[in-house]
Design an enzyme around this catalytic site. Sequence first.
Site, PDB file in Angstrom:
ATOM      1  N   ASN A   1     133.484  11.568  59.224  1.00 49.35           N
ATOM      2  CA  ASN A   1     132.902  10.502  60.049  1.00 49.35           C
ATOM      3  C   ASN A   1     133.963   9.600  60.640  1.00 49.35           C
ATOM      4  O   ASN A   1     134.386   9.783  61.772  1.00 49.35           O
ATOM      5  CB  ASN A   1     131.901   9.684  59.226  1.00 49.35           C
ATOM      6  CG  ASN A   1     131.445   8.431  59.963  1.00 49.35           C
ATOM      7  OD1 ASN A   1     131.189   8.488  61.168  1.00 49.35           O
ATOM      8  ND2 ASN A   1     131.387   7.304  59.281  1.00 49.35           N
ATOM      9  N   GLU A   2     134.418   8.652  59.859  1.00 49.60           N
ATOM     10  CA  GLU A   2     135.270   7.592  60.412  1.00 49.60           C
ATOM     11  C   GLU A   2     136.557   7.552  59.589  1.00 49.60           C
ATOM     12  O   GLU A   2     137.035   6.494  59.227  1.00 49.60           O
ATOM     13  CB  GLU A   2     134.495   6.278  60.278  1.00 49.60           C
ATOM     14  CG  GLU A   2     134.989   5.153  61.109  1.00 49.60           C
ATOM     15  CD  GLU A   2     134.098   3.919  60.952  1.00 49.60           C
ATOM     16  OE1 GLU A   2     133.592   3.431  61.960  1.00 49.60           O
ATOM     17  OE2 GLU A   2     133.918   3.436  59.810  1.00 49.60           O
TER      18      GLU A   2
ATOM     19  N   GLU B   1     121.697   7.314  62.489  1.00 51.98           N
ATOM     20  CA  GLU B   1     122.072   7.226  61.071  1.00 51.98           C
ATOM     21  C   GLU B   1     120.904   6.617  60.314  1.00 51.98           C
ATOM     22  O   GLU B   1     120.208   5.736  60.845  1.00 51.98           O
ATOM     23  CB  GLU B   1     123.323   6.349  60.892  1.00 51.98           C
ATOM     24  CG  GLU B   1     123.674   6.159  59.412  1.00 51.98           C
ATOM     25  CD  GLU B   1     125.028   5.535  59.146  1.00 51.98           C
ATOM     26  OE1 GLU B   1     125.586   4.898  60.060  1.00 51.98           O
ATOM     27  OE2 GLU B   1     125.516   5.683  58.007  1.00 51.98           O
TER      28      GLU B   1
END
Length: 835
Positions: free
Chosen positions: A375-376, A49
Amino acid sequence: MKLSIVLTVALAAISALGAATASAPLAITVHTDRQGPEINPAMWGIFFEDINFGADGGLYAELVKNGSFDFPNPLMGWTGLPGNSPTGSISAREGDSFSPSKPHYTRLISTSDTGFGVSNEGFSGMGLHEGETYDLSLRARAVEAGDNKLIAALVSASGQVLASAEMEIRGSQWEQRTGVLLAKATEAKASLRLTFSGKGTVDLATVSLFPRHTWKDRPGGLRADMAQMLADLKPGFMRFPGGCIVEGSQLDRRYQWKNTVGPRDERKLLINRWNYEFKHRPAPDYFQSFGLGFFEFFQLCEDIGAEALPILNCGMACQFNSGELVPMDQLEPFIQDALDLIEFANGAPETVWGSRRAALGHPSPFGLKMMGVGNEQWGPQYIERYAAFAKALKARYPAIKLVSAAGPSPADDRFNFLWPKLREERADIVDEHCYANPIWFLASTHRYDQYDRSGPKVFMGEYAAQSVFVVSPSNRNTLECALAEAAFMTGLERNADVVRMASYAPLFAHAERWQWTPDLIWVDNLRVCGTPSYYAQQLFCRNRGKAVLPVEVSGAQIEPQPAGRIGLGTFQTSAEFKDVKVTRGGGELLRSDFSASSEGWSPSAGNWSVKDGALLQTDSLAAAFTFAGNQSWSDYSLALKARKLAGKEGFLIVVRDAGSGTRVQWNLGGWGNQAHGIQLLLGGQEQVLERVPGSIDSGRFYDIKLELHGAKLDCYLDGKLIQSAQIPPPRVERLYASAVRGEAPGETIIKVVNPWPEAASATLTCDGQMPPTSGTAVVLAGSALSDENTLDAPTKVMPINESLDQVKGSFRYSFRPYSLTVLRLTRQSLNRASR
Ligand code: AHR
């Protein structure tokens, strides 16, 4: 505080063992003839990232900051020269530039014959290596005739010119100019000076400086030493481009892969999500130039032999920020981006996106096999969006495996909501995340033993042990963290049929420009340093093996005592507490009437004071705690009175606090004052053991009592039993082990973690028909849990090869204190454990 949680909790646990367990003979038996599941060749990977200046100012080797003058403050990174009495001016301009996609440039007006110039500071300076060549390029035009000579110089922090080159700027049209600079000394904090030698006016755009030596010597490429660290890991996959930057703090700041491929001058700058997060480490100059874009990510994956795992935005901005949502009926372009990405990676050169890849110099497909959707994320909104993506992607590309999100925590409400839903959706691979204290990792090595073997597979996509469980400079990449992670990884490996992939996060951090700790690899402008966690990852990557071998460890079980301190707390609420009493049997362990002071209490957060015989907590924004008593206390009763003064919730009453985020708490009026619940926190990670509807009123005192009987907790409010729970003991072991069948015939690889201060001598048995006759060991160890590698001493904790004597079907081996050991046993003496 360098001594760690493991010392606090686990040594306490060991001393509570009783001599019998502590001295029980240790034995490890590997059933070499009973082959378990195949291990995914892409099992151990990396998570990239652009956080901590991982890409811009890091892996992407560009040395000039804001060379395109595209930052919202267009002159950020630039200063006029000479500093205090410039003989000219510098101004940011827009329009009439060389290309509509790069509208910004700067105008230099020199008003004196002595000249005028600008300096670029780089990313906390520019790292130069003696004898290396640096390629400068820029666009320029002469606005007014003059001397029109530009002198480019690389200048050390002390003002010494380390390299220089001259460029003529003649025409009034934009022209590309290049210069070659040979550094005559190594310097970590150089700057680039561009001096216009006489009177006149020039415009400058797209200023760029790259080391000629980059990864694979690609012009405009990656920092060679950083990419080499990735190659040296031998990762099975690489996830990119994040992380939260995939989501963006709001939707128009999300990562869009299509904006990152093609000519660099057409890649539009974007504010990095970590520009302002976390707020105590803001980075106002953190932007994404996308010089490292999706093509370069795929290329890097290919270079280092890693499967590509791109993660795309699923129509949701970061839920820790705006949580902005794309309405379901407007999701189609997001899904189309995902379909187009698969075509970009795998499509024939005749296809629309395949031709884009071919034009970039890669006609053959990249062979993409998987992709992440979001993503999350969490909540029903995610499930809806995942389902829409999955429907379209599976219809067109059924072979592509989809990675779905399970939220940011490995065991909370969000996680518990998502998993059954993803099971219903027949998700392929679920991405679990966990940042926790080392004790969580040590106690979670059996987490996957009970997982459903037929449901979705697991990608442990982000994990790292954190010694203090907050993002802070004191959160170090210690050997303790590495060993806790390695212990956890033995559990992942033993369950390789369920856990198909795993990656530590985050990957890179710049020593002066980080937002998040710990991280796998630290860098400064000149150097790189692998942490103990890096070497633990490397040992797993390089000794992956082909299939799991069942392994039994006996004599290793530790039963920690159900003991710990008491505590009082609130969450976004102010409250007062009084008449606190802890009793055991007929005796009193503690009494606090707060008549004069709060002596004996240790606040960890919040605003605590004593008033009128009560202990007040007045910060109604914080999660506030204060603790008292002794960590060896067990089987006690805690009674007190509590009154809510203001805020969103009620009270948090703590028992069995072992420090470092390991405790049991009764949460009264939690979940927005809608429920009472018993929560178990292990290394900062919370599990809800029991929950019932309930709320707490302001302005009246409640009588609260918690009774601990061994592992059982009973919770009373105003004399009434509200709820009870049996608290599961954290499972901590003296040794953690896993085993796999190696690549070569008859080869067995055993990984063993001993996180304790004493050597552990164990009998090692390979019980198959063909016992091993030789072997090697590679050992990652240190002398203290607090050991770490630094940029000045990067090799303090490194794997060391050792030879093994007397290898046979059953032999003794002494596992060093604080160690991860990889034993590679074979029937011949040919193989060596891979460092
Ligand atoms: O790894 C750092 C961050 O942690 C990631 O961006 C995010 O996915 C998680 O919250």
